[in-house]
Design an enzyme around this catalytic site. Structure first.
Site, short mmCIF file in Angstrom:
data_model
loop_
_atom_site.label_atom_id
_atom_site.label_comp_id
_atom_site.label_asym_id
_atom_site.label_seq_id
_atom_site.Cartn_x
_atom_site.Cartn_y
_atom_site.Cartn_z
N LYS A 33 10.26 0.86 -0.59
CA LYS A 33 10.57 1.35 -1.93
C LYS A 33 11.80 0.66 -2.51
O LYS A 33 11.82 0.31 -3.68
CB LYS A 33 10.80 2.87 -1.92
N LYS A 74 -5.77 3.46 0.83
CA LYS A 74 -6.11 4.89 0.88
C LYS A 74 -5.96 5.53 -0.50
O LYS A 74 -5.19 5.04 -1.33
CB LYS A 74 -5.28 5.60 1.95
N LYS A 83 -1.92 8.52 -5.33
CA LYS A 83 -1.63 8.54 -6.77
C LYS A 83 -0.94 7.27 -7.24
O LYS A 83 -0.87 7.02 -8.43
CB LYS A 83 -0.83 9.79 -7.14
#
Ligand code: TRP
Length: 333
Positions: free
Chosen positions: A113, A196, A199
């Site tokens: 991130k 996978k 969102k």
């Protein structure tokens, strides 16, 4: 006493998707039969992304509503919102003193991130996120923590922190088992079956619990397949179709080979139409129950307040144990 379980989910979306449901909630609900279960909407974890205040409010309640609708039963599980139990933030501070800077820097989720967001976009809360997660778990003496594979490293950090504190100060924490519970079915993105369902992919790739039936049908009809016509499970050559078959099987309870037989000689159109019906029918009662809770926020808030009250009792007990061991002077009354 049954072994204790703790797990949490962030309120980062208005609706959970089928991957959250099959990957986590189904297990959470099943564990109520065998374990002493504690589940939280971990709203403090969501703060590092600075959500719109109104969105955070809505999503926190909607996430809890969907836990309840999926079958998390407040009579059997402790269900609460993380920020309602201030001990989480308190213990996280203490654990921060036991976490190495290098150790936290090596967390792959942080590395990914922060690399994506750059130094300017990376805040300290993103860095200490796993420490808060460790506090969530250790406050309740959880023995097992049902989470996905992507959280394994955070669980290992939690174990290391517990062992480190115990080694210096005595038997303070229960060391949780790195218990990665296998998903009932691993669900992939409808548009990109190599990743996978999540969102962070595009909206076309996910099926949301709160979606309207016609949106669900459309998403399934537009799901990526392949140039063949045969409804056959082949993860390598036909990953898109294999994913749809997995969803069909998970929600209908029927085996993949029975489903293949049913659609022998039929094309993808028939199959997708039938799958849309299966998904819509499966989600309808969950969606309805969730909307019922969302439309009765007072009732929902009261369930969450009850959960928080019980959670605070347990959490405060642990925190007193920690403060006491560390020599923190407690108020006389
Ligand atoms: N980090 C977890 C996730 O992203 C959510 C979480 C926060 C959690 N605290 C937790 C999961 C404690 C299990 C236990 O999925």
């Amino acid at each position: 006493m049954s072994p204790r379980v703790f797990s949490g989910m962030q309120p980062t979306a208005d609706s959970l998707h089928l991957g959250n449901y099959l990957g986590a909630l189904v297990q959470w609900v099943a564990l109520q039969e065998t374990h002493d279960t504690i589940y939280a909407v971990v709203d403090l974890h969501a703060l590092n992304e600075h959500p719109e205040p109104e969105a955070l409010r809505r999503r926190t309640r909607a996430t809890a509503a969907q836990f309840l609708a999926a079958g998390v039963d407040p009579a059997r599980s402790l269900l609460f919102v993380q920020s309602h139990v201030p001990q989480h933030a308190e213990l996280a501070w203490v654990l921060g003193g036991f976490t190495g800077f290098g150790e936290a820097s090596r967390m792959t989720q942080f590395k990914d991130k922060s690399a994506k967001q750059g130094e300017r976009g990376t805040n300290v809360a993103l860095f200490t996120y796993p420490v808060l997660m460790a506090a969530d778990i250790l406050l309740y003496d959880a023995e097992a923590v049902p989470v996905g594979e992507d959280q394994r490293q955070h669980l290992e950090l939690t174990r290391d922190l517990a062992q480190r504190v115990n080694a210096s100060y005595g038997d303070i924490f229960t060391v949780p088992e790195p218990h990665i519970i296998k998903a009932t079915a691993k669900i992939y993105d409808l548009q990109d079956p190599s990743s996978k369902m999540s969102k962070s992919g595009g909206p076309g790739g996910i099926i949301e619990i709160l979606d309207e039936p016609k949106v669900i049908s459309k998403r399934i009809r537009s799901a990526v397949t392949d140039a063949e016509t045969e409804v056959r499970f082949d993860e390598r050559l036909k990953p898109g179709l294999a994913n749809l078959l997995t969803i069909y099987s998970a929600l209908s309870g029927r085996s993949i080979s029975d489903i293949e037989d049913d659609f022998a000689g039929k094309g993808y159109g028939d199959f997708k139409g039938a799958l849309a019906d299966v998904v819509v029918e499966f989600l309808a009662p969950i969606r309805e129950a969730a909307l019922g809770w969302i439309e009765s926020p007072d009732k929902l808030d009261s369930v969450l307040a009850d959960g928080a009250e019980k959670a605070r009792m347990i959490a405060q007990g642990t925190l007193e144990r920690v403060y006491d061991a560390l020599g923190v002077v407690r108020p006389a009354h």
